[in-house]
Write a protein that holds these residues in place. Sequence first.
Motif, PDB file in Angstrom:
ATOM      1  N   ILE A 133       0.844  -1.196   0.000  1.00 49.02           N
ATOM      2  CA  ILE A 133       0.000   0.000   0.000  1.00 49.02           C
ATOM      3  C   ILE A 133       0.877   1.242   0.000  1.00 49.02           C
ATOM      4  O   ILE A 133       1.829   1.338   0.785  1.00 49.02           O
ATOM      5  CB  ILE A 133      -0.947   0.025   1.216  1.00 49.02           C
ATOM      6  CG1 ILE A 133      -1.964  -1.113   1.135  1.00 49.02           C
ATOM      7  CG2 ILE A 133      -1.676   1.346   1.325  1.00 49.02           C
ATOM      8  CD1 ILE A 133      -1.554  -2.409   1.751  1.00 49.02           C
ATOM      9  N   SER A 134       0.561   2.170  -0.866  1.00 52.46           N
ATOM     10  CA  SER A 134       1.268   3.449  -0.903  1.00 52.46           C
ATOM     11  C   SER A 134       0.263   4.583  -0.797  1.00 52.46           C
ATOM     12  O   SER A 134      -0.907   4.427  -1.156  1.00 52.46           O
ATOM     13  CB  SER A 134       2.085   3.585  -2.195  1.00 52.46           C
ATOM     14  OG  SER A 134       1.251   3.484  -3.322  1.00 52.46           O
ATOM     15  N   GLY A 135       0.711   5.689  -0.281  1.00 53.22           N
ATOM     16  CA  GLY A 135      -0.135   6.863  -0.158  1.00 53.22           C
ATOM     17  C   GLY A 135      -0.825   7.000   1.186  1.00 53.22           C
ATOM     18  O   GLY A 135      -1.467   8.015   1.452  1.00 53.22           O
ATOM     19  N   ASP A 136      -0.707   5.987   2.034  1.00 52.54           N
ATOM     20  CA  ASP A 136      -1.309   6.051   3.362  1.00 52.54           C
ATOM     21  C   ASP A 136      -0.732   4.917   4.201  1.00 52.54           C
ATOM     22  O   ASP A 136      -0.364   3.865   3.668  1.00 52.54           O
ATOM     23  CB  ASP A 136      -2.828   5.914   3.280  1.00 52.54           C
ATOM     24  CG  ASP A 136      -3.537   6.483   4.503  1.00 52.54           C
ATOM     25  OD1 ASP A 136      -4.781   6.423   4.562  1.00 52.54           O
ATOM     26  OD2 ASP A 136      -2.833   6.990   5.414  1.00 52.54           O
ATOM     27  N   SER A 137      -0.705   5.111   5.497  1.00 48.55           N
ATOM     28  CA  SER A 137      -0.220   4.059   6.391  1.00 48.55           C
ATOM     29  C   SER A 137      -1.345   3.090   6.719  1.00 48.55           C
ATOM     30  O   SER A 137      -2.488   3.492   6.964  1.00 48.55           O
ATOM     31  CB  SER A 137       0.312   4.684   7.681  1.00 48.55           C
ATOM     32  OG  SER A 137       0.562   3.680   8.642  1.00 48.55           O
ATOM     33  N   ILE A 138      -1.027   1.808   6.756  1.00 47.39           N
ATOM     34  CA  ILE A 138      -2.040   0.797   7.064  1.00 47.39           C
ATOM     35  C   ILE A 138      -2.412   0.772   8.542  1.00 47.39           C
ATOM     36  O   ILE A 138      -3.327   0.066   8.946  1.00 47.39           O
ATOM     37  CB  ILE A 138      -1.576  -0.609   6.633  1.00 47.39           C
ATOM     38  CG1 ILE A 138      -0.318  -1.029   7.402  1.00 47.39           C
ATOM     39  CG2 ILE A 138      -1.358  -0.674   5.127  1.00 47.39           C
ATOM     40  CD1 ILE A 138       0.105  -2.468   7.158  1.00 47.39           C
TER      41      ILE A 138
END
Length: 125
Positions: free
Chosen positions: A24-29
């Motif tokens: 996932i990129s663009g936000d933290s899981i």
Amino acid sequence: QVQLQESGPGLVKPSQTLSLTCTISGDSITIDNYYYSWIRQPPGKGLEWMGGLNSSGNTYYSPSLTFKSRTSISRDTSKNQIILQLSSVTPEDTAVYYCARARTRVILSKAVGSWGQGTQVTVSS
């Protein structure tokens, strides 16, 4: 904007364990109260929700007998990844496997949330 990308082997032999990674990129899981799911679509069939986890790391699994006892979902927070492991695979596990993110635990429509492009997995000797 969040992006999800599935990766893993395209061909797995019967009885082996399938392992797929969703980056996932663009936000933290780990933030924002999202659910991250694995969904698959066998050829000629509909979407099947396999399970997922939330931003706190709690896991949820489908009660379907098709893969209930064979599925394990985990995460690597250092790499911002969600990991799927499916054991004892058979040719019936051949499918396109997707990861997705949404505000709901169960995701059964591509109209809901954000989805990766999917990765084809074929189980064959």
